[in-house]
Design a protein around this motif. Structure first.
Motif, PDB file in Angstrom:
ATOM      1  N   GLY A 285      14.437   1.574 -17.176  1.00 40.77           N
ATOM      2  CA  GLY A 285      14.943   2.153 -15.930  1.00 40.77           C
ATOM      3  C   GLY A 285      13.848   2.319 -14.902  1.00 40.77           C
ATOM      4  O   GLY A 285      14.054   2.047 -13.713  1.00 40.77           O
ATOM      5  N   ARG A 286      12.686   2.745 -15.338  1.00 38.41           N
ATOM      6  CA  ARG A 286      11.544   2.902 -14.426  1.00 38.41           C
ATOM      7  C   ARG A 286      11.157   1.562 -13.816  1.00 38.41           C
ATOM      8  O   ARG A 286      10.947   1.450 -12.609  1.00 38.41           O
ATOM      9  CB  ARG A 286      10.357   3.504 -15.159  1.00 38.41           C
ATOM     10  CG  ARG A 286       9.126   3.637 -14.267  1.00 38.41           C
ATOM     11  CD  ARG A 286       7.905   4.089 -15.039  1.00 38.41           C
ATOM     12  NE  ARG A 286       7.550   3.226 -16.133  1.00 38.41           N
ATOM     13  CZ  ARG A 286       6.802   2.118 -16.021  1.00 38.41           C
ATOM     14  NH1 ARG A 286       6.359   1.741 -14.854  1.00 38.41           N
ATOM     15  NH2 ARG A 286       6.523   1.394 -17.080  1.00 38.41           N
ATOM     16  N   ARG A 287      11.099   0.510 -14.632  1.00 46.70           N
ATOM     17  CA  ARG A 287      10.723  -0.811 -14.125  1.00 46.70           C
ATOM     18  C   ARG A 287      11.750  -1.332 -13.127  1.00 46.70           C
ATOM     19  O   ARG A 287      11.392  -1.858 -12.075  1.00 46.70           O
ATOM     20  CB  ARG A 287      10.558  -1.796 -15.284  1.00 46.70           C
ATOM     21  CG  ARG A 287       9.347  -1.523 -16.141  1.00 46.70           C
ATOM     22  CD  ARG A 287       9.086  -2.637 -17.116  1.00 46.70           C
ATOM     23  NE  ARG A 287      10.229  -3.021 -17.922  1.00 46.70           N
ATOM     24  CZ  ARG A 287      10.568  -2.452 -19.077  1.00 46.70           C
ATOM     25  NH1 ARG A 287       9.865  -1.440 -19.550  1.00 46.70           N
ATOM     26  NH2 ARG A 287      11.610  -2.881 -19.758  1.00 46.70           N
ATOM     27  N   VAL A 288      13.024  -1.188 -13.448  1.00 44.13           N
ATOM     28  CA  VAL A 288      14.067  -1.689 -12.552  1.00 44.13           C
ATOM     29  C   VAL A 288      14.068  -0.904 -11.248  1.00 44.13           C
ATOM     30  O   VAL A 288      14.229  -1.475 -10.166  1.00 44.13           O
ATOM     31  CB  VAL A 288      15.445  -1.664 -13.243  1.00 44.13           C
ATOM     32  CG1 VAL A 288      16.549  -2.023 -12.277  1.00 44.13           C
ATOM     33  CG2 VAL A 288      15.447  -2.618 -14.429  1.00 44.13           C
ATOM     34  N   ARG A 289      13.871   0.405 -11.313  1.00 45.33           N
ATOM     35  CA  ARG A 289      13.799   1.198 -10.074  1.00 45.33           C
ATOM     36  C   ARG A 289      12.599   0.767  -9.229  1.00 45.33           C
ATOM     37  O   ARG A 289      12.669   0.771  -8.003  1.00 45.33           O
ATOM     38  CB  ARG A 289      13.751   2.683 -10.398  1.00 45.33           C
ATOM     39  CG  ARG A 289      15.110   3.244 -10.781  1.00 45.33           C
ATOM     40  CD  ARG A 289      15.113   4.758 -10.863  1.00 45.33           C
ATOM     41  NE  ARG A 289      14.203   5.282 -11.853  1.00 45.33           N
ATOM     42  CZ  ARG A 289      14.499   5.445 -13.144  1.00 45.33           C
ATOM     43  NH1 ARG A 289      15.693   5.112 -13.591  1.00 45.33           N
ATOM     44  NH2 ARG A 289      13.615   5.938 -13.976  1.00 45.33           N
TER      45      ARG A 289
ATOM     46  N   LEU B 242       0.827  -1.208   0.000  1.00 52.02           N
ATOM     47  CA  LEU B 242       0.000   0.000   0.000  1.00 52.02           C
ATOM     48  C   LEU B 242       0.857   1.253   0.000  1.00 52.02           C
ATOM     49  O   LEU B 242       0.422   2.309  -0.428  1.00 52.02           O
ATOM     50  CB  LEU B 242      -0.946  -0.006   1.191  1.00 52.02           C
ATOM     51  CG  LEU B 242      -2.062  -1.043   1.099  1.00 52.02           C
ATOM     52  CD1 LEU B 242      -2.855  -1.077   2.391  1.00 52.02           C
ATOM     53  CD2 LEU B 242      -2.967  -0.770  -0.082  1.00 52.02           C
ATOM     54  N   GLY B 243       2.084   1.144   0.454  1.00 60.00           N
ATOM     55  CA  GLY B 243       2.985   2.289   0.450  1.00 60.00           C
ATOM     56  C   GLY B 243       3.712   2.476  -0.863  1.00 60.00           C
ATOM     57  O   GLY B 243       4.345   3.502  -1.090  1.00 60.00           O
ATOM     58  N   THR B 244       3.626   1.502  -1.752  1.00 62.51           N
ATOM     59  CA  THR B 244       4.336   1.576  -3.028  1.00 62.51           C
ATOM     60  C   THR B 244       3.624   2.538  -3.954  1.00 62.51           C
ATOM     61  O   THR B 244       2.425   2.480  -4.118  1.00 62.51           O
ATOM     62  CB  THR B 244       4.408   0.179  -3.683  1.00 62.51           C
ATOM     63  OG1 THR B 244       5.064  -0.684  -2.778  1.00 62.51           O
ATOM     64  CG2 THR B 244       5.161   0.220  -4.989  1.00 62.51           C
ATOM     65  N   ARG B 245       4.362   3.413  -4.564  1.00 62.44           N
ATOM     66  CA  ARG B 245       3.795   4.385  -5.496  1.00 62.44           C
ATOM     67  C   ARG B 245       4.579   4.352  -6.789  1.00 62.44           C
ATOM     68  O   ARG B 245       5.795   4.193  -6.789  1.00 62.44           O
ATOM     69  CB  ARG B 245       3.860   5.805  -4.932  1.00 62.44           C
ATOM     70  CG  ARG B 245       3.085   5.973  -3.644  1.00 62.44           C
ATOM     71  CD  ARG B 245       1.583   5.891  -3.935  1.00 62.44           C
ATOM     72  NE  ARG B 245       0.812   6.109  -2.751  1.00 62.44           N
ATOM     73  CZ  ARG B 245       0.269   5.152  -2.024  1.00 62.44           C
ATOM     74  NH1 ARG B 245       0.473   3.894  -2.336  1.00 62.44           N
ATOM     75  NH2 ARG B 245      -0.447   5.433  -0.977  1.00 62.44           N
ATOM     76  N   ALA B 246       3.882   4.528  -7.892  1.00 63.57           N
ATOM     77  CA  ALA B 246       4.536   4.608  -9.197  1.00 63.57           C
ATOM     78  C   ALA B 246       4.233   5.978  -9.782  1.00 63.57           C
ATOM     79  O   ALA B 246       3.084   6.367  -9.895  1.00 63.57           O
ATOM     80  CB  ALA B 246       4.009   3.515 -10.126  1.00 63.57           C
ATOM     81  N   ALA B 247       5.248   6.717 -10.116  1.00 66.65           N
ATOM     82  CA  ALA B 247       5.063   8.070 -10.643  1.00 66.65           C
ATOM     83  C   ALA B 247       4.634   8.024 -12.104  1.00 66.65           C
ATOM     84  O   ALA B 247       4.941   7.098 -12.829  1.00 66.65           O
ATOM     85  CB  ALA B 247       6.368   8.846 -10.517  1.00 66.65           C
ATOM     86  N   VAL B 248       3.910   9.049 -12.520  1.00 69.68           N
ATOM     87  CA  VAL B 248       3.480   9.152 -13.908  1.00 69.68           C
ATOM     88  C   VAL B 248       4.315  10.226 -14.578  1.00 69.68           C
ATOM     89  O   VAL B 248       4.432  11.335 -14.082  1.00 69.68           O
ATOM     90  CB  VAL B 248       1.986   9.544 -13.994  1.00 69.68           C
ATOM     91  CG1 VAL B 248       1.586   9.754 -15.427  1.00 69.68           C
ATOM     92  CG2 VAL B 248       1.140   8.490 -13.353  1.00 69.68           C
TER      93      VAL B 248
END
Length: 194
Positions: free
Chosen positions: A25-29, A8-14
């Motif tokens: 790079g986004r996926r690996v990060r 629930l704390g995981t966020r993915a930026a747009v």
């Protein structure tokens, strides 16, 4: 910390991604973010298996963010991008496979990742590929699968299939501003092998 608290704390930026290198790079990060809080599950993290490595865009990212970890990249027989040897030389082991049977021993990897691997797999072979992923993943290991929305694989269907194979605590996150809502171009599913 429970898996639910963590997820629930995981966020993915747009943000706009201009090429495959940025997207990789986004996926690996994202994988790094997920595993950073869960290091106690992977003492000595001995290996990451990247299914559907494509042209190898993520290899240098994996190597820079996970130094010292064995990195194995698999690609199916019908993959269009042909990776160059330079992408993998001395930083990852690259291997082609038949798209279902993973050519490694049981409990060989701590983390398995994949990008578009299941949506590119024929529907009747997806469960077989997930069973193979379960087999080669160490107990307590983590699987993180990134899939594009609209590619013939719904997040709920993937989550159900992952649970049916035997994985636990499967969670779906979208790449939009609210990770629990189906907004954005991609989604990822995170689950554990008990």
């Amino acid at each position: 910390m429970s898996f639910q608290d963590f997820a629930l704390g995981t966020r993915a930026a747009v943000r706009p991604y201009h090429d495959a290198e940025d997207a990789a790079g986004r996926r690996v990060r994202q994988v790094l973010r997920i595993t950073r809080d869960l290091r106690e599950l992977f003492p000595g993290s001995s290996g990451i298996l990247d299914i559907a490595a494509g042209g190898g865009e993520a290899v240098s990212w994996y190597r820079s963010l996970f130094p010292g970890v064995r990195l194995v990249c698999l690609e199916g027989p019908t993959a269009k991008p042909r990776p160059t040897v330079a992408r993998f030389a001395a930083i990852a082991h690259f291997r082609r496979f038949d798209g279902a049977a993973i050519p490694y021993a049981d409990a060989s990897f701590d983390v398995i990742t994949g990008y578009r691997g299941l949506s590119a797999t024929p529907e009747d072979r997806r469960a077989v590929l997930l069973l193979e992923a379960y087999r080669v993943l160490k107990p307590g290991g983590l699987i993180v699968l990134f899939e594009p929305k609209g590619a013939g694989l719904a997040a709920r269907t993937l989550t159900r299939t992952i649970r049916d194979v035997g994985f636990h605590d499967a969670m779906v996150r979208y790449d939009g501003p609210l990770p629990l809502l189906p907004i954005g171009a991609d989604f990822h599913v995170v689950a554990f092998r008990p």
